[in-house]
Design a protein around this motif. Structure first.
Motif, PDB file in Angstrom:
ATOM      1  N   VAL A 109       0.840  -1.198   0.000  1.00 21.72           N
ATOM      2  CA  VAL A 109       0.000   0.000   0.000  1.00 21.72           C
ATOM      3  C   VAL A 109       0.876   1.249   0.000  1.00 21.72           C
ATOM      4  O   VAL A 109       0.656   2.196  -0.770  1.00 21.72           O
TER       5      VAL A 109
ATOM      6  N   GLU B  15     -14.243   4.819  -8.213  1.00 20.57           N
ATOM      7  CA  GLU B  15     -13.767   3.448  -8.002  1.00 20.57           C
ATOM      8  C   GLU B  15     -12.552   3.086  -8.841  1.00 20.57           C
ATOM      9  O   GLU B  15     -11.884   2.088  -8.578  1.00 20.57           O
ATOM     10  N   ASN B  16     -12.257   3.876  -9.848  1.00 22.68           N
ATOM     11  CA  ASN B  16     -11.106   3.594 -10.716  1.00 22.68           C
ATOM     12  C   ASN B  16      -9.845   4.277 -10.173  1.00 22.68           C
ATOM     13  O   ASN B  16      -9.331   5.230 -10.742  1.00 22.68           O
ATOM     14  N   ALA B  17      -9.381   3.794  -9.017  1.00 24.39           N
ATOM     15  CA  ALA B  17      -8.142   4.277  -8.385  1.00 24.39           C
ATOM     16  C   ALA B  17      -8.248   5.680  -7.818  1.00 24.39           C
ATOM     17  O   ALA B  17      -7.255   6.400  -7.720  1.00 24.39           O
TER      18      ALA B  17
ATOM     19  N   LEU C 271      -7.497   3.415  -4.442  1.00 22.65           N
ATOM     20  CA  LEU C 271      -8.124   2.099  -4.301  1.00 22.65           C
ATOM     21  C   LEU C 271      -7.318   0.983  -4.950  1.00 22.65           C
ATOM     22  O   LEU C 271      -7.301  -0.138  -4.448  1.00 22.65           O
ATOM     23  N   GLN C 272      -6.665   1.265  -6.070  1.00 20.18           N
ATOM     24  CA  GLN C 272      -5.890   0.214  -6.715  1.00 20.18           C
ATOM     25  C   GLN C 272      -4.827   0.842  -7.615  1.00 20.18           C
ATOM     26  O   GLN C 272      -4.831   2.044  -7.867  1.00 20.18           O
ATOM     27  N   TYR C 273      -3.915  -0.007  -8.057  1.00 23.30           N
ATOM     28  CA  TYR C 273      -2.861   0.407  -8.984  1.00 23.30           C
ATOM     29  C   TYR C 273      -2.581  -0.754  -9.928  1.00 23.30           C
ATOM     30  O   TYR C 273      -2.471  -1.897  -9.489  1.00 23.30           O
TER      31      TYR C 273
ATOM     32  N   TYR D  33       2.705   1.469  -3.618  1.00 23.93           N
ATOM     33  CA  TYR D  33       1.961   1.607  -4.867  1.00 23.93           C
ATOM     34  C   TYR D  33       0.742   2.529  -4.790  1.00 23.93           C
ATOM     35  O   TYR D  33       0.340   3.109  -5.809  1.00 23.93           O
ATOM     36  N   LEU D  34       0.138   2.655  -3.633  1.00 25.68           N
ATOM     37  CA  LEU D  34      -1.147   3.359  -3.541  1.00 25.68           C
ATOM     38  C   LEU D  34      -1.080   4.701  -2.820  1.00 25.68           C
ATOM     39  O   LEU D  34      -1.935   5.556  -3.051  1.00 25.68           O
TER      40      LEU D  34
ATOM     41  N   CYS E   6      -4.539   7.164   0.129  1.00 22.07           N
ATOM     42  CA  CYS E   6      -4.327   5.891  -0.575  1.00 22.07           C
ATOM     43  C   CYS E   6      -5.395   5.674  -1.638  1.00 22.07           C
ATOM     44  O   CYS E   6      -6.589   5.680  -1.340  1.00 22.07           O
TER      45      CYS E   6
ATOM     46  N   TYR F 173      -7.649   1.534 -14.418  1.00 20.15           N
ATOM     47  CA  TYR F 173      -8.050   1.088 -15.750  1.00 20.15           C
ATOM     48  C   TYR F 173      -8.051   2.281 -16.702  1.00 20.15           C
ATOM     49  O   TYR F 173      -8.501   3.376 -16.348  1.00 20.15           O
TER      50      TYR F 173
END
Length: 224
Positions: free
Chosen positions: A21, A58-60, A34-36, A24-25, A32, A39
């Motif tokens: 975390v 929701e897309n990071a 949500l993701q890496y 990358y986040l 932080c 999309y």
């Protein structure tokens, strides 16, 4: 001492997850994501998560609510500096540039545009999140470490090492607890001694006082 009973084997994947975390986040100005990676194109099989531009929603995007659980996670590993730094990264009043944040400086936004977006740091959908309640839990019960339990109050602070200490007042089941925490050895975590109205007790769980008690004084020394 009341704390998670993890074996070394159990600790490794948990710490590895937090380190991922951090790598990358996390961004210290935004929090932080949500993701890496995010999309970059729409995927029919994924639906909404890929329908937003990179770095938003929701897309990071940086969702404030779930960030608070990461703050708590750092305290479980005794990382007081990390816990406070992460806490401040999403705190509205700690934002460095409110012209970029573009949301009220006294309320959490549901989401902040992440470092992966064209407008990093821009707050979205203020007043639409449970972050305020969870931030209070993270700060009061895990960083300051005053946590209610069925059998009494658990005192288990996780603070930056440079803090000399702090004093907090907690009302619990009709009793006012005045808690003074001292940190003479510059530690983040670990209760060395605990006095309840001048009497030493073993561990860090303050038992319930006698019926009719209205005030209790607690003295805590870190350094275990």
């Amino acid at each position: 001492m009341v704390r998670p009973r993890w074996s070394r084997r159990e600790q490794r994947p948990r710490r590895k997850a937090l380190q991922a975390v951090d790598k990358y986040l996390y961004d210290r100005d935004y929090g932080c994501a949500l993701q890496y990676p995010p999309y970059s194109t729409y995927h029919l099989e994924l639906g909404e998560v890929s329908s937003y531009p990179p770095g938003y929603k929701e897309n990071a995007g940086v969702f404030s609510h779930n960030n608070t659980w990461i703050h708590i996670g750092w305290t479980l590993f005794g990382e007081g500096e990390k816990a406070l730094e992460y806490y401040l990264s999403i705190c509205p009043s700690a934002k460095k540039d409110h012209d970029i944040y573009r949301s009220e400086p006294y309320v959490y936004a549901q989401m902040t545009a992440s470092q992966f977006s064209p407008t990093p740091g821009e707050g979205k959908n203020s007043w639409l999140t449970g972050t305020g309640a969870w931030s209070f839990v993270a700060a009061s019960q895990h960083i300051l470490g005053v946590r209610p339990d069925f059998n009494g109050l658990i005192i288990d602070p996780c603070i930056p090492k440079k803090w000399k200490g702090f004093t907090v007042q907690r009302k619990f089941r009709g009793v006012t607890y005045t808690i003074e925490v001292k940190n003479p050895k510059a530690k983040s975590k670990g209760v060395k001694s605990l006095l309840v109205d001048g009497k030493k007790i073993v561990g860090n769980l303050i038992p319930l006082p006698a019926p009719g008690t209205t005030a209790v004084k607690i003295e805590v020394t870190l350094g275990a």
